[in-house]
Design an enzyme around this catalytic site. Structure first.
Site, PDB file in Angstrom:
ATOM      1  N   SER A   1       0.842  -1.148   0.121  1.00  7.93           N
ATOM      2  CA  SER A   1       0.122  -0.016   0.049  1.00  7.93           C
ATOM      3  C   SER A   1       0.821   1.157  -0.165  1.00  7.93           C
ATOM      4  O   SER A   1       0.317   2.395  -0.277  1.00  7.93           O
ATOM      5  CB  SER A   1      -0.948   0.017   1.297  1.00  7.93           C
ATOM      6  OG  SER A   1      -0.153   0.109   2.533  1.00  7.93           O
TER       7      SER A   1
ATOM      8  N   LYS B   1      -6.264   4.769   7.928  1.00  2.00           N
ATOM      9  CA  LYS B   1      -4.944   5.833   7.624  1.00  2.00           C
ATOM     10  C   LYS B   1      -5.355   7.186   7.755  1.00  2.00           C
ATOM     11  O   LYS B   1      -4.588   8.002   7.829  1.00  2.00           O
ATOM     12  CB  LYS B   1      -4.585   5.230   6.310  1.00  2.00           C
ATOM     13  CG  LYS B   1      -4.099   3.867   6.234  1.00  2.00           C
ATOM     14  CD  LYS B   1      -3.583   3.261   4.829  1.00  2.00           C
ATOM     15  CE  LYS B   1      -2.990   2.056   4.799  1.00  2.00           C
ATOM     16  NZ  LYS B   1      -2.806   1.353   3.589  1.00  2.00           N
TER      17      LYS B   1
END
Length: 803
Positions: A655, A698
């Site tokens: 990611s 996040k």
């Protein structure tokens, strides 16, 4: 095209007022399994097909209510099926080590057990009374007196004849002796030897003749004794037949439709009549030497062999059984043979045979958690053997493993007709399918439970129905409409999809219970949205200590994170830390240094063995992107080093690959990256930004850091466009975006992302190259310079070489 997301895109909200629901009271209970149509079809198929091997494996992650859903689904079906028969074990009068299994229609085994207990009680009281009656004793005495009279008369005649011949018949310890007489005295040996030889021979001849007559007399006496015993036995048989015959004959008529039971009752009758002496009530031999209570125990053992060991009783059941075995040990599953201590020795009999869950589920359904089953290797092998052979065979574990060969019971095997449903994770299914060749043959149906369901009106109604039904079952306060809407938002959050609702009903149930706690503390009539929010906040507070410590280190400057300014070759990446049931986002600085060389991209995390395989794959993809974008005409000659700053643990996942690429492009072009924007997203070799997991955590992790340092109005997060539907952000972040204090950017390509981060055009390749001043043009120019620098260095080395 870069999208700055509007507040409406950041969180799905719900409005159930059009459904006409003000709260969850008085809702109809939800029938069936919610949101699992695929699994329901598989279950229906597996349960309805009657062939061997079509048992079911229910797979799915924990916390989605597989076990509860399967159990309720089976209960609904089981009530419509025929009630299975009863099973019991009885004594085998031919071989007590092999007890017989009897099958009876549902409810009749307990009747047989009760009837046999009545019979035993009748025998216990009436048999001794019959043999102690005056009529029986008088008849027995008459027979004994008659025999004694005949014996005495015959003996008297023999004695008279012997006396007439000069002999006397006298009993002794050595038997009956015929002694020659001298008047009234026995003839002594001295006198006998003094007689003439012919006189001695005459006495011997007479004595021998009398011996033959005595032998005949004794033979006749024994014959008379046997005849008397037979007569007494016939009388005893008549008494025994009188006591038990009628009762047993009535039982045989009651069970005449069950030949095996009738045969068993005939054996019981025969055994009782053959052992009548045991029931006469006389003290057992040596009873006075037995320990206290042992005589009573021996009497109990005498009657135990006529008892019925009721193994499976379905008298109160309507339909097929549904058995949930949460502790599938070998004995709990297959059954056991218990033992009792007698004078230091372990003994057993058919009454100590105990059923397992396979017996109780026979004719119905057996549900087993597969992880608990596999922890007991013998249980798994025993289950497979039972399903393979379609019988339940109870035996000692030691005998099965060959550890010992002591003589024990071998009960008759019971036919097995059961559907076994294993419930567990997908990993176990794949492992068993790959490594156990019998598993695919015995469990041919797989029912997959999904972690989410489509967000449509039908599923919304089912979701609300589940909430109401759950509150009723657990006696909780009901939820008002706003609380239901808030709960549905939480469900979409854990599903990580605005178009889905989660089927992790275990987590949803926990929130309802905790919200009920706060509602009771505040003494409100219903659970409100405030209570749901309180429950969620408290749930986070109990688990986020490490998150707060990490954010505190960033505020203090211990962990270096810039939320403002610009830096070349430096970008804020985002990762997710999972700590048990709680996960949170953590920003981290990623830096890149570039120089001439042929080393390509060097991943420092990989070099020190902190990078996992997926992270390494993501870094290698960057080389593919650079080669595809800038290296079509000549090889790329550079040496770039990527590192996660202040990272001291393992890193995995791809990611951060787009984040690393942005840092490389910045380092090569010399254009600084905005430090007020954090980045997440993976990338492929074509420069397309791909979806990642944990997008909500996040974004929230970076927002919390910016909020702690002070929101400036230009901070935000760059995410893949394909992750927009996964956004279910906190309400405070949505409000900040609405006020223009924070921003979420969605991009599809690296070019779009680099423009947001640098404010400089990325540049599309045309016939004359990249547009001057664009990021890609600067990168291409820098790569050319690095290549020329390396080529010039090689030329210098060549000129300096004396050769």
């Amino acid at each position: 095209m870069v999208k700055r997301l509007s507040p409406e895109k950041l969180r799905r909200t719900f409005d159930i007022k059009p459904l006409g629901l003000e709260n969850t009271k008085d809702l109809e209970p939800v029938a069936g399994i919610i949101g699992q149509e695929r699994a329901v079809k598989a279950l229906q198929f597996g349960l309805e097909i009657a062939h061997n091997g079509y048992n079911i494996y229910v797979s799915g992650p924990s916390g989605i209510g597989k076990m509860t859903a399967v159990e309720s689904f089976l209960e609904a079906r089981a009530g419509k099926k025929e009630t299975p028969p009863d099973w019991c074990y009885v004594n085998n009068f031919t071989d007590a080590y092999q007890p017989r299994a009897l099958e009876l229609p549902a409810g009749r085994a307990c009747m047989l057990q009760r009837d046999m207990n009545v019979l035993i009680d009748h025998i216990r009281h009436e048999m001794p009374r019959a043999f102690e009656s005056e009529d029986y004793q008088r008849k027995r005495e008459e027979m004994a007196a008659g025999m004694s009279e005949r014996h005495d008369q015959a003996m008297k005649e023999l004695s008279k004849e012997a006396q007439a011949q000069g002999f006397s018949i006298q009993p002794s310890q050595m038997g009956i002796l015929i002694i020659p007489m001298d008047g009234d005295q026995p003839l002594s040996e001295k006198d006998f030897q003094a007689m003439p030889e012919f006189r001695q021979e005459e006495i011997r001849t007479k004595q021998k003749a009398l011996q033959e007559k005595l032998k005949g007399f004794l033979k006749e006496a024994r014959k008379m004794e046997r005849s008397s015993q037979e007569t007494i036995k016939e009388v005893d048989q008549q008494v025994g037949q009188f006591v038990v015959g009628g009762l047993l004959d009535d039982l045989m008529e009651d069970y005449e439709d069950l030949p095996d039971v009738v045969h068993y009752l005939q054996q019981v009758k025969q055994n009782i009549l053959e052992n009548l002496d045991s029931f006469k009530g006389a003290p057992a031999a040596g009873e006075e030497f037995m320990p206290p209570g042992e005589a009573a125990r021996q009497t109990e053992l005498l009657f135990r062999k006529y008892q019925v060991n009721l193994l499976v009783d379905n008298c109160d059941r309507q339909g097929a059984p549904v058995v949930l075995e949460l502790n599938p040990g070998y004995h709990n599953l297959i059954g056991r043979i218990e033992k009792e201590s007698q004078f230091g020795t372990l003994t057993t009999d058919f009454t100590m045979i105990k059923p397992g869950s396979l017996h109780r589920a026979n004719g119905g359904y057996l549900v087993i958690p597969v992880d608990d089953l596999l922890r007991n290797g013998l249980s798994w092998e025993g289950l497979k053997r039972a399903l393979r052979n379609n019988v339940i065979e109870i035996e000692e574990i030691g005998d099965r493993l060959g550890f010992m060969s002591t003589k024990s019971l071998r009960p008759q095997a019971i036919p097995l007709d059961v559907k076994v449903i294993l419930v567990g994770r997908q990993q176990f299914y794949y492992l068993l399918h790959a490594h156990d060749e019998e598993f695919p043959e015995l469990f041919k149906v797989k029912a997959d439970f999904s972690t989410d369901m489509d967000l449509d009106e039908d599923n919304i109604r089912k979701f609300i129905g589940f909430v109401g039904d759950f509150c009723e079952r657990e006696s909780l306060k009901h939820l008002d409409a706003a609380a239901v809407e808030r709960l549905m938002e939480y469900s979409s959050r854990i599903a990580s999809d605005q178009e889905k609702l989660s089927t992790k009903f275990g987590l949803i149930a926990d929130v309802i219970r905790e919200a009920n706690f706060w509602a009771r503390r505040q003494k409100t009539g219903l659970i409100t949205a405030r209570h749901i929010r309180k429950a969620l906040d408290e749930k986070i507070l109990r688990s986020n200590l490490i998150e707060e410590k990490s954010r505190e280190y960033i505020e203090q400057g211990t962990i270096l994170i810039d939320c403002s300014g610009e830096k070349v070759g430096q970008v804020n990446g985002l990762s997710v830390l999972s700590l048990g049931e709680y996960a949170f986002g953590k920003p981290g600085r990623i830096t890149v240094s570039v120089g001439p060389g042929r080393g390509g991209i060097l991943d420092i995390e990989r070099e020190v063995k902190l990078g996992g395989p997926l992270h390494t794959k993501g870094v290698l993809i960057l080389s593919g992107y650079l080669a595809d974008t800038f290296g079509k005409e000549r090889p790329i000659t550079m040496s770039a080093r990527i590192v996660f700053e202040q990272s001291y643990g393992g890193i995995d996942g791809d990611s951060a690959s787009s984040t690393e690429l942005y840092a490389i492009l910045s380092a090569l072009s010399g254009v600084p990256i905005r430090q007020n924007i954090a980045v997440t997203g993976s990338v492929n070799q074509r420069g397309e930004v791909q979806a990642i997991g944990g997008v909500n955590e996040k974004i929230e992790g970076y927002y919390d850091v910016c909020f702690a340092k002070g929101l400036t109005g230009d901070q935000g997060v760059l995410i893949p466009d394909s992750n927009v539907r996964n956004l279910m952000l906190r309400e405070d972040i949505v409000k900040a975006v609405k006020k223009g204090k924070f921003h979420i950017y969605a991009v599809k390509t690296i070019n779009e992302g680099i423009e947001v981060l640098t404010g400089v055009e990325a540049g599309e390749l045309n016939d004359s190259g990249y547009p001057a001043g664009s990021i890609n043009a600067l990168v291409a120019q820098r790569l050319e310079e690095l290549a020329e620098s390396l080529d010039g260095k090689k030329e210098d080395e060549k000129n300096d070489d004396p050769a």
